[in-house]
Write an enzyme that holds these catalytic residues in place. Structure first.
Site, PDB file in Angstrom:
ATOM      1  N   ARG A  50       8.668 -12.389  -1.997  1.00  0.00           N
ATOM      2  CA  ARG A  50       7.445 -13.173  -2.269  1.00  0.00           C
ATOM      3  C   ARG A  50       6.576 -13.301  -1.025  1.00  0.00           C
ATOM      4  O   ARG A  50       5.383 -13.556  -1.113  1.00  0.00           O
ATOM      5  CB  ARG A  50       7.794 -14.565  -2.814  1.00  0.00           C
ATOM      6  CG  ARG A  50       6.547 -15.446  -3.016  1.00  0.00           C
ATOM      7  CD  ARG A  50       6.805 -16.684  -3.858  1.00  0.00           C
ATOM      8  NE  ARG A  50       7.860 -17.511  -3.378  1.00  0.00           N
ATOM      9  CZ  ARG A  50       7.739 -18.402  -2.365  1.00  0.00           C
ATOM     10  NH1 ARG A  50       6.595 -18.556  -1.724  1.00  0.00           N
ATOM     11  NH2 ARG A  50       8.777 -19.123  -1.999  1.00  0.00           N
ATOM     12  N   TYR A 104     -17.845  -6.948 -12.462  1.00  0.00           N
ATOM     13  CA  TYR A 104     -16.825  -6.908 -13.521  1.00  0.00           C
ATOM     14  C   TYR A 104     -16.747  -8.277 -14.209  1.00  0.00           C
ATOM     15  O   TYR A 104     -16.773  -9.312 -13.527  1.00  0.00           O
ATOM     16  CB  TYR A 104     -15.499  -6.513 -12.861  1.00  0.00           C
ATOM     17  CG  TYR A 104     -14.282  -6.691 -13.711  1.00  0.00           C
ATOM     18  CD1 TYR A 104     -14.159  -6.041 -14.945  1.00  0.00           C
ATOM     19  CD2 TYR A 104     -13.220  -7.488 -13.291  1.00  0.00           C
ATOM     20  CE1 TYR A 104     -13.022  -6.203 -15.727  1.00  0.00           C
ATOM     21  CE2 TYR A 104     -12.084  -7.646 -14.061  1.00  0.00           C
ATOM     22  CZ  TYR A 104     -11.998  -7.007 -15.282  1.00  0.00           C
ATOM     23  OH  TYR A 104     -10.879  -7.173 -16.047  1.00  0.00           O
ATOM     24  N   ASP A 176     -15.998  -5.237  -3.576  1.00  0.00           N
ATOM     25  CA  ASP A 176     -15.023  -4.637  -4.492  1.00  0.00           C
ATOM     26  C   ASP A 176     -15.434  -3.183  -4.695  1.00  0.00           C
ATOM     27  O   ASP A 176     -16.458  -2.898  -5.324  1.00  0.00           O
ATOM     28  CB  ASP A 176     -15.034  -5.398  -5.826  1.00  0.00           C
ATOM     29  CG  ASP A 176     -14.041  -4.822  -6.843  1.00  0.00           C
ATOM     30  OD1 ASP A 176     -13.652  -3.649  -6.712  1.00  0.00           O
ATOM     31  OD2 ASP A 176     -13.676  -5.553  -7.785  1.00  0.00           O
ATOM     32  N   LYS A 201      -6.146   0.972 -10.630  1.00  0.00           N
ATOM     33  CA  LYS A 201      -7.035   2.086 -11.001  1.00  0.00           C
ATOM     34  C   LYS A 201      -6.738   3.325 -10.141  1.00  0.00           C
ATOM     35  O   LYS A 201      -5.667   3.864 -10.217  1.00  0.00           O
ATOM     36  CB  LYS A 201      -8.491   1.647 -10.892  1.00  0.00           C
ATOM     37  CG  LYS A 201      -8.769   0.246 -11.414  1.00  0.00           C
ATOM     38  CD  LYS A 201      -8.528   0.089 -12.906  1.00  0.00           C
ATOM     39  CE  LYS A 201      -9.021  -1.264 -13.380  1.00  0.00           C
ATOM     40  NZ  LYS A 201      -8.311  -1.887 -14.410  1.00  0.00           N
TER      41      LYS A 201
HETATM   42  C1  LIG Z   1     -14.282  -3.445 -10.561  1.00  0.00           C
HETATM   43  C2  LIG Z   1     -13.014  -4.147 -10.945  1.00  0.00           C
HETATM   44  N1  LIG Z   1     -12.490  -5.055 -10.107  1.00  0.00           N
HETATM   45  C3  LIG Z   1     -11.355  -5.724 -10.408  1.00  0.00           C
HETATM   46  C4  LIG Z   1     -10.689  -5.498 -11.594  1.00  0.00           C
HETATM   47  C5  LIG Z   1      -9.445  -6.278 -11.905  1.00  0.00           C
HETATM   48  O1  LIG Z   1      -8.306  -5.478 -11.704  1.00  0.00           O
HETATM   49  P1  LIG Z   1      -6.877  -5.776 -12.377  1.00  0.00           P
HETATM   50  O2  LIG Z   1      -6.978  -5.453 -13.822  1.00  0.00           O
HETATM   51  O3  LIG Z   1      -5.947  -4.888 -11.588  1.00  0.00           O
HETATM   52  O4  LIG Z   1      -6.580  -7.222 -12.145  1.00  0.00           O
HETATM   53  C6  LIG Z   1     -11.191  -4.543 -12.493  1.00  0.00           C
HETATM   54  C7  LIG Z   1     -10.494  -4.277 -13.767  1.00  0.00           C
HETATM   55  O5  LIG Z   1     -10.945  -3.528 -14.586  1.00  0.00           O
HETATM   56  C8  LIG Z   1     -12.395  -3.853 -12.156  1.00  0.00           C
HETATM   57  O6  LIG Z   1     -12.931  -2.951 -12.995  1.00  0.00           O
END
Ligand SMILES: Cc1ncc(COP(=O)(O)O)c(C=O)c1O
Length: 350
Positions: A50, A104, A176, A201
């Site tokens: 953890r 997102y 991001d 991803k």
């Molecule tokens: C641009 C983006 N950031 C963050 C996330 C969140 O990722 P996770 O599903 O691994 O929590 C996503 C999920 O689709 C995303 O498209």
């Protein structure tokens, strides 16, 4: 003579290349253990998964930091976990966050439903409203958040003016860059302080793991690590091992994502049943010129608008065989999803 260091592909496979001892395994071992033998009387930090100090977690983080050209990095249980902890590391109650409005849906919900509860105000600004960014900075503003390329329209944001504004006001710039992967774009080279990625991803790339990562300065990552331990967000060792395995082919997968993405976008642009294609590699995309400057490749995500709306889209989806109707992206298989029902559900037509 200065010899160039290892390239991204070599780093993604080996981290820092090193000679392996005789008889050692070539593939990394999986330490599927929650805890480790603690020397009696030692006051050194204990090893406990953890805490993110399991060897699988540590080695993966080092490799990702090298790919992003960051001082340090850390992996957590999901991309959302990475976004949440990165923001908690820089924001306090009473602070203000300036966020791009092209983000997102899950991130927007986190900001609206959770940051507000913690007394952190969020203002959304569309990245193309250059003057509004400056006007929206308050005395209490501490950070700026931007996603690029964006989900699902593949807008490629110019970080130049935003990072300038952040520097001028002493704000942290968090980016991001899930949709690029460090092979196609490294935000820290463009003025960002922190890069966030959903490792679910491209990094993992095989649709079999949920994970996230953040990279930045050593002190920032230390704070994320502190929060990760307290909020219980560590990545499981097996998930870390799988992400590491996926990352070994990241560079070659990205090459193929880039070429396949372009082929699909060019094909779709000619198709009579498709009214609009959102792909930054196409000259018709609003950010094509900027994307050509800053991206190594345009990626494997293509946004399509189908003529005939919902009914025609559903007819098309029902006819697909090889392409699977499922949310998420960047695995080796091709997926298709409707953002209005998945990633952007509940945040309105924009
Ligand atoms: C641009 C983006 N950031 C963050 C996330 C969140 O990722 P996770 O599903 O691994 O929590 C996503 C999920 O689709 C995303 O498209």
């Amino acid at each position: 003579m200065n010899r160039p260091g290892p390239g991204l592909s070599t780093i993604a496979i080996h981290g820092i290349p090193h000679r392996r001892p005789d008889w050692s395994p070539v593939a990394p071992s999986l330490y599927q253990s929650s805890t480790f033998v603690n020397p009696i009387g030692s006051d050194d930090e204990v090893l406990y998964s953890r805490y993110g100090n399991n060897p699988n977690q540590v080695e993966l983080a080092k490799k990702y930091a090298l790919l992003e050209k960051a001082d340090a990095a850390i992996f957590v249980a999901s991309g959302m976990g990475a976004t949440a902890l990165a923001h908690l590391a820089v924001l306090r109650p009473g602070d203000h966050l300036l966020s791009s409005s092209w983000i997102y849906g899950g991130t927007q919900r986190l900001f609206d439903e959770e940051l507000g509860r913690l007394g952190i105000e969020v203002t959304y600004v569309a990245p193309d409203q250059v003057r509004l960014w400056r006007k929206s900075v308050r005395k209490s503003t501490r950070a700026i958040f931007v996603e690029t390329p964006t989900n699902p329209l593949m807008r490629v944001i110019d970080l130049g003016p935003i990072s300038y504004l952040a520097e001028e006001h002493g704000l942290a710039l968090l980016v991001d860059a899930t949709f690029a992967s460090p092979v196609n774009f490294r935000p820290l080279e463009h003025g960002a302080d922190v890069v966030i990625t959903s490792a679910t991803k491209y990094l993992n790339g095989h649709s079999d793991v949920i994970a996230g990562a953040v990279a930045g300065t050593a002190s920032f990552v230390e704070e994320v690590n502190r929060l990760m331990r307290l909020w219980g967000q560590a990545i499981d060792p097996h998930a870390a091992w799988l992400v590491d395995r996926g990352m070994r082919t990241l560079a070659v997968r990205m090459e193929r994502h880039n070429s396949n993405g372009m082929a699909v976008a060019q094909w779709a642009e000619q198709h009579p049943g498709i009214s609009k294609v959102h792909y930054p590699g196409l000259p018709s995309h609003p950010d094509h010129a900027h994307a050509k400057l800053v991206l190594t490749g345009f990626g494997g995500m293509v946004g399509l608008e189908v003529k005939g709306g919902t009914k025609a889209t559903e007819r098309l989806l029902k006819r697909l065989k090889l392409v699977t109707h499922a949310p998420s992206l960047a695995g080796v298989e091709t997926l298709v999803s409707e953002p209005r029902l998945t990633s952007h559900k509940g945040i309105g037509p924009e």
